[in-house]
Design a protein around this motif. Sequence first.
Motif, PDB file in Angstrom:
ATOM      1  N   GLY A  58       0.766  -1.236   0.000  1.00 30.39           N
ATOM      2  CA  GLY A  58       0.000   0.000   0.000  1.00 30.39           C
ATOM      3  C   GLY A  58       0.797   1.285   0.000  1.00 30.39           C
ATOM      4  O   GLY A  58       0.213   2.362   0.040  1.00 30.39           O
ATOM      5  N   LYS A  63       2.911   1.413  -5.384  1.00 29.13           N
ATOM      6  CA  LYS A  63       1.977   1.944  -6.370  1.00 29.13           C
ATOM      7  C   LYS A  63       2.694   2.325  -7.652  1.00 29.13           C
ATOM      8  O   LYS A  63       2.195   2.079  -8.749  1.00 29.13           O
ATOM      9  CB  LYS A  63       1.249   3.160  -5.792  1.00 29.13           C
ATOM     10  N   VAL A  77      -6.523   2.038  -8.934  1.00 27.52           N
ATOM     11  CA  VAL A  77      -7.315   2.494  -7.790  1.00 27.52           C
ATOM     12  C   VAL A  77      -8.137   1.346  -7.218  1.00 27.52           C
ATOM     13  O   VAL A  77      -8.197   1.150  -6.000  1.00 27.52           O
ATOM     14  CB  VAL A  77      -8.216   3.683  -8.205  1.00 27.52           C
ATOM     15  N   PHE A  80      -5.724  -1.058  -5.314  1.00 29.91           N
ATOM     16  CA  PHE A  80      -5.204  -0.596  -4.030  1.00 29.91           C
ATOM     17  C   PHE A  80      -6.301  -0.317  -3.009  1.00 29.91           C
ATOM     18  O   PHE A  80      -6.089  -0.511  -1.818  1.00 29.91           O
ATOM     19  CB  PHE A  80      -4.337   0.654  -4.231  1.00 29.91           C
ATOM     20  N   ASP A  81      -7.472   0.147  -3.441  1.00 28.09           N
ATOM     21  CA  ASP A  81      -8.512   0.539  -2.490  1.00 28.09           C
ATOM     22  C   ASP A  81      -9.488  -0.578  -2.151  1.00 28.09           C
ATOM     23  O   ASP A  81      -9.999  -0.626  -1.032  1.00 28.09           O
ATOM     24  CB  ASP A  81      -9.295   1.735  -3.039  1.00 28.09           C
ATOM     25  N   GLU A  82      -9.770  -1.470  -3.098  1.00 30.21           N
ATOM     26  CA  GLU A  82     -10.781  -2.493  -2.860  1.00 30.21           C
ATOM     27  C   GLU A  82     -10.198  -3.901  -2.737  1.00 30.21           C
ATOM     28  O   GLU A  82     -10.565  -4.651  -1.842  1.00 30.21           O
ATOM     29  CB  GLU A  82     -11.807  -2.485  -3.996  1.00 30.21           C
TER      30      GLU A  82
END
Length: 116
Positions: A58, A63, A77, A80-82
């Motif tokens: 993370g 990234k 996105v 990394f977010d879900e």
Amino acid sequence: MPRPKKGSRFGGSPSHSKLIMANLASDLFIYEKVTTTHAKAKAVRPLAEKLITKARKGDLHSKRIVMKTITNRDAVVALFDEIAPRYEDRPGGYTRITKLGPRRGDGTEEAIIELV
């Protein structure tokens, strides 16, 4: 000119093969399920699992490493977010390949690759 790596390449040149695998991985991260040929599903699995492992960290460095492979920002996105938080406690094996049978047009073996 360097000698090409042995093994199957999709799309002819090694660079085009890398782009095909990156696009397939980004579609997998966006839709979480992709129907493709069995050979492509087997080829994209290690790439997708490595990218998910990188995303589990993370941090910014991870990234940027993922962005070198996948240029679609929506896919990064989503990764990394879900997706990455969902697999925090899982040590590996983030994808599943299910065979569907031969394709109607040319008889190629089809498969579904999906996130577990």
